[in-house]
Write an enzyme that holds these catalytic residues in place. Sequence first.
Site, PDB file in Angstrom:
ATOM      1  N   GLY A  38       0.832  -1.045  -0.002  1.00 14.92           N
ATOM      2  CA  GLY A  38      -0.104   0.075  -0.079  1.00 14.92           C
ATOM      3  C   GLY A  38       0.990   1.220   0.045  1.00 14.92           C
ATOM      4  O   GLY A  38       0.645   2.202   0.727  1.00 14.92           O
ATOM      5  N   ASP A  59      -1.992  -7.860  -5.867  1.00 19.30           N
ATOM      6  CA  ASP A  59      -3.415  -7.927  -5.201  1.00 19.30           C
ATOM      7  C   ASP A  59      -3.392  -8.823  -3.757  1.00 19.30           C
ATOM      8  O   ASP A  59      -3.214  -9.776  -3.963  1.00 19.30           O
ATOM      9  CB  ASP A  59      -4.474  -8.564  -6.138  1.00 19.30           C
ATOM     10  CG  ASP A  59      -5.763  -8.593  -5.645  1.00 19.30           C
ATOM     11  OD1 ASP A  59      -6.157  -8.263  -4.228  1.00 19.30           O
ATOM     12  OD2 ASP A  59      -6.711  -8.929  -6.254  1.00 19.30           O
ATOM     13  N   ASN A  66       0.672  -2.617   5.286  1.00 20.02           N
ATOM     14  CA  ASN A  66       0.157  -1.287   5.341  1.00 20.02           C
ATOM     15  C   ASN A  66      -1.216  -1.431   4.390  1.00 20.02           C
ATOM     16  O   ASN A  66      -1.918  -0.563   4.683  1.00 20.02           O
ATOM     17  CB  ASN A  66       1.221  -0.351   4.870  1.00 20.02           C
ATOM     18  CG  ASN A  66       0.407   0.972   5.061  1.00 20.02           C
ATOM     19  OD1 ASN A  66       0.109   1.581   5.938  1.00 20.02           O
ATOM     20  ND2 ASN A  66       0.356   1.644   3.784  1.00 20.02           N
ATOM     21  N   SER A  83      -5.155   0.183  13.521  1.00 20.89           N
ATOM     22  CA  SER A  83      -5.810   1.442  13.727  1.00 20.89           C
ATOM     23  C   SER A  83      -6.260   1.753  14.877  1.00 20.89           C
ATOM     24  O   SER A  83      -6.343   0.710  15.820  1.00 20.89           O
ATOM     25  CB  SER A  83      -7.085   1.399  12.705  1.00 20.89           C
ATOM     26  OG  SER A  83      -8.067   2.638  12.695  1.00 20.89           O
ATOM     27  N   TYR A 116     -14.610  -2.529   9.189  1.00 23.98           N
ATOM     28  CA  TYR A 116     -13.093  -1.846   9.213  1.00 23.98           C
ATOM     29  C   TYR A 116     -12.430  -2.200  10.628  1.00 23.98           C
ATOM     30  O   TYR A 116     -11.270  -2.515  10.794  1.00 23.98           O
ATOM     31  CB  TYR A 116     -12.955  -0.604   9.006  1.00 23.98           C
ATOM     32  CG  TYR A 116     -11.565   0.206   8.734  1.00 23.98           C
ATOM     33  CD1 TYR A 116     -10.576  -0.017   7.686  1.00 23.98           C
ATOM     34  CD2 TYR A 116     -11.038   1.131   9.983  1.00 23.98           C
ATOM     35  CE1 TYR A 116      -9.367   0.427   7.701  1.00 23.98           C
ATOM     36  CE2 TYR A 116     -10.018   1.651   9.858  1.00 23.98           C
ATOM     37  CZ  TYR A 116      -8.963   1.388   8.724  1.00 23.98           C
ATOM     38  OH  TYR A 116      -7.949   1.857   8.659  1.00 23.98           O
ATOM     39  N   ALA A 166     -11.827  -5.964  11.456  1.00 20.63           N
ATOM     40  CA  ALA A 166     -10.594  -6.073  10.815  1.00 20.63           C
ATOM     41  C   ALA A 166      -9.260  -5.604  11.437  1.00 20.63           C
ATOM     42  O   ALA A 166      -8.420  -6.498  11.786  1.00 20.63           O
ATOM     43  CB  ALA A 166     -10.614  -5.664   9.141  1.00 20.63           C
ATOM     44  N   ILE A 208      -5.037  10.520  10.549  1.00 19.84           N
ATOM     45  CA  ILE A 208      -3.824  11.070   9.854  1.00 19.84           C
ATOM     46  C   ILE A 208      -4.190  11.508   8.390  1.00 19.84           C
ATOM     47  O   ILE A 208      -5.338  11.045   7.755  1.00 19.84           O
ATOM     48  CB  ILE A 208      -3.024   9.818   9.586  1.00 19.84           C
ATOM     49  CG1 ILE A 208      -2.735   9.075  10.957  1.00 19.84           C
ATOM     50  CG2 ILE A 208      -1.680  10.281   8.782  1.00 19.84           C
ATOM     51  CD1 ILE A 208      -1.877   9.971  11.770  1.00 19.84           C
TER      52      ILE A 208
END
Length: 279
Positions: free
Chosen positions: A15, A81, A108, A161, A174, A177, A207
């Site tokens: 990423g 991918d 990332n 996160s 999200y 995860a 961020i």
Amino acid sequence: MIYKDLEGKTAMVTGSGKKTGIGYAIAEKLASCGCNIIIADLGKPPVPGESLKSATGEEMEAIATDLAKTYRVRTLAVAVDVTNNDAICAMVETIKGTFDHIDILCNNAGASFGVPNTVLSYDEAAWIKTIDVNLFSVFRMSRAVIPLMTGKPAVIVNTASRAGKVPPIFNSAYAVAKAGVIMLTKTMAKELGGAGIRVNAICPGQIATDLEKWRFGLEASFLGTTVEQQEKEMCKTIPLGYIGPPREVADLAAFLASDASRYITGQAINVDGGQCMEL
């Protein structure tokens, strides 16, 4: 801070194909410390109508070329991918043609699909895709790359996160995860410690990236406000009072990759201006 012990090591950052993202900031920081860099991203042309665009092959190659020229390190751009095992295996074979060992893996890559939605209204396919990109990819990438990391001390840094610790609304997949990434980090740290591989997670808060701006745009549309209003309201929840630049995450990633953190493993460290304060 420049960590001299990183000079000559090889780092792969997923990423990392867009200059506005956390992944690029990590790659640039490690390159500034003398690391050889593997830029890994989707490398696909933009999809018409897609609001959040992934990195193209041209962007990735430009970044690799720029880092090599600026910091005098070896670089490689590889398209992958992270939800496809065959693509990951092909990527590993490509890497072997240039580098025979990877010292640092930064997992990332991440994205969010189908938001904003409550659990009751969330599209199942979008929910599963979000889990796949953010959590399963860390498992897949680590499993594929770890064989290139054995034989000497190495480091894995996973981007989790704050959402993995403090539940947000309308973004359950999200959050689930990223909570999974934190636990996977701890499990891997226990399993790989004997092989000399340290594993830690970074938990960014707000961020200033394209993903964050996209999120504010969605919230503004959903709540009938503006992007500026959403940013202002978010800053009120941050004790330091501002949204952090990607370099704040990159600085921590470099520290965790270096010998300065040689006795740290299995941790999930917040970079959020004080939003999440834990015992």
